[in-house]
Design an enzyme around this catalytic site. Structure first.
Site, mmCIF file in Angstrom:
data_model
loop_
_atom_site.group_PDB
_atom_site.id
_atom_site.type_symbol
_atom_site.label_atom_id
_atom_site.label_comp_id
_atom_site.label_asym_id
_atom_site.label_seq_id
_atom_site.Cartn_x
_atom_site.Cartn_y
_atom_site.Cartn_z
ATOM 1 N N CYS A 257 41.348 35.994 33.206
ATOM 2 C CA CYS A 257 39.916 35.859 33.379
ATOM 3 C C CYS A 257 39.640 34.309 33.005
ATOM 4 C CB CYS A 257 39.186 36.662 32.526
ATOM 5 S SG CYS A 257 37.567 36.989 32.845
ATOM 6 N N HIS A 343 40.904 42.184 34.397
ATOM 7 C CA HIS A 343 41.597 42.676 33.235
ATOM 8 C C HIS A 343 42.475 43.700 33.109
ATOM 9 C CE1 HIS A 343 38.707 40.261 30.373
ATOM 10 N NE2 HIS A 343 38.105 40.443 31.582
ATOM 11 N N GLU A 345 44.262 44.761 30.928
ATOM 12 C CA GLU A 345 44.273 45.376 29.543
ATOM 13 C C GLU A 345 43.201 46.521 29.383
ATOM 14 O OE1 GLU A 345 40.951 42.928 29.026
ATOM 15 O OE2 GLU A 345 42.880 42.542 30.224
#
Length: 369
Positions: A257, A343, A345
């Site tokens: 990001c 993202h 995660e």
């Protein structure tokens, strides 16, 4: 709480547009850039994501607070949004493993929140007119004063916010005898990024936003990571310098990001503020290396210039956002560096992109060999 006893509240946009609603019990005024998230779940993770610092969040999902809060489902040390705008706010919750209700949690963190807003109309308005500064307030009788206060709020463009959310001191997470060691530059890091590294047998040392390459190297890491975070990437000159030093030495480097944007800037690729950012957990991305599609979690208001990336002799575009064809991932052709705009995660999900952590570990393993 009885509906008729609730205080009136409003959303005032920078262009003068007003939407009315009701306070959810936390009276006051808050300012920030207004944005919307289309996720149907995961509101607690959204509210604690450091990337949302300085932003007023409009939730497209109609019901917020219905499953309460859980102390283990946070991405930082507290709520990071400037305020919340929603349609229906649940003062009661129904989940066995919750630690309490959302209203009490907001009051604890002194967060201004309003509900009963026509969020479908508000989201459509932001979508059409672009992200802009806004003010939310229970002081509905002083519009002129609110307009004056709003006029003094700085634009997100050019705003450095990493220093507001980064750790003040370096810290270590994981087993210090783990197979791999990673130095992470915290410009707004999410806890689940660290969890994803630790569960892959990594000991992570997290460094403040202004740490130097020498600071990060003092941990004797096998690889380096640059995190997500809030604000404009352009003012992050120290982070860009760190990225340049890592790349120059060809150490394994992974950016997510804001970290992705920092890596691009360190290679001379510029960034720009988007008309509307990507915020939600259902964004389609295509991996150009495998041809496979991924459903991804995204949260960003800036992007890197596609034309500059395509013409860069050392950079290859690896992922593309299928909604608007923006760059979603890059890798360096002759260096051990890659990054993505989304993202992997993602918490609570989706998990299509977790393989990127495995790719990072594989890069580290090959580098050590």
């Amino acid at each position: 709480m009885k509906y008729q006893t609730r205080k009136k509240a409003l959303v005032l946009l920078a262009d003068g547009t007003i939407f009315y609603g009701k306070s959810v019990g936390i009276e006051g005024t808050s300012t920030g850039e207004i944005c919307f998230n289309t996720g149907m779940t995961g509101y607690q993770e959204i509210f604690t994501d450091p990337s949302y610092f300085g932003q007023i969040m409009v939730t497209a999902n109609a019901h917020i607070g219905n499953y309460g809060v859980n102390d283990n489902e946070v991405e930082s040390d507290g709520i990071k949004i400037s305020g919340l705008v929603c349609r229906n706010f649940s003062f009661t919750h129904s989940r066995a493993d919750s630690n309490g209700n959302l209203k009490d949690w907001f009051e604890k963190h002194k967060i201004v929140a309003i509900s009963d807003v026509d969020t479908r109309a508000l989201v459509a308005y932001i979508r059409d007119n672009g992200a802009m500064n806004a003010i939310i307030s229970t002081d509905v009788d002083n519009i002129d004063a609110l307009k004056q206060q709003l006029s003094e709020v700085p634009s997100m463009e050019g705003l450095e916010l990493a220093s507001k959310v980064s750790t003040k001191e370096a810290y270590i997470v994981g087993d210090e005898n783990a197979t791999y060691r990673v130095s992470a530059l915290d410009i707004g890091i999410k806890k689940n990024i660290i969890r994803n590294l630790v569960k892959r047998d990594v000991c992570v040392k997290v460094f403040p936003y202004d740490a130097s390459f020498e600071d990060l190297s003092s941990f004797n890491p096998d690889g380096y990571f640059i995190s997500n975070g809030p604000g404009d990437p352009a003012p992050l000159h120290a982070a860009q310098k760190v990225a340049k030093e890592i790349i120059k030495r060809d150490f394994p480097l992974f950016g997510i990001c804001l970290g992705h944007q920092v890596i691009a800037l360190s290679n001379g690729i510029s960034t720009y503020k988007m008309h509307n950012g990507h915020r939600g957990i259902n964004h389609p991305v295509k991996n150009l290396l495998t041809g496979k599609g991924e459903i991804t979690s995204q949260n960003h208001g800036f992007a890197i210039h596609k034309e500059e990336t395509e013409s860069h002799k050392d950079i290859e575009i690896t992922h593309i956002h299928l909604n608007d064809n923006t760059v979603a991932g890059i890798r360096m052709k002759n260096k051990n560096t890659f990054s993505v705009q989304y993202h992997p995660e993602a918490s609570p999900g989706p998990h299509d992109s977790e393989y990127l952590f495995d790719q990072f570990i594989d890069n580290i393993r090959k580098s050590k060999e």
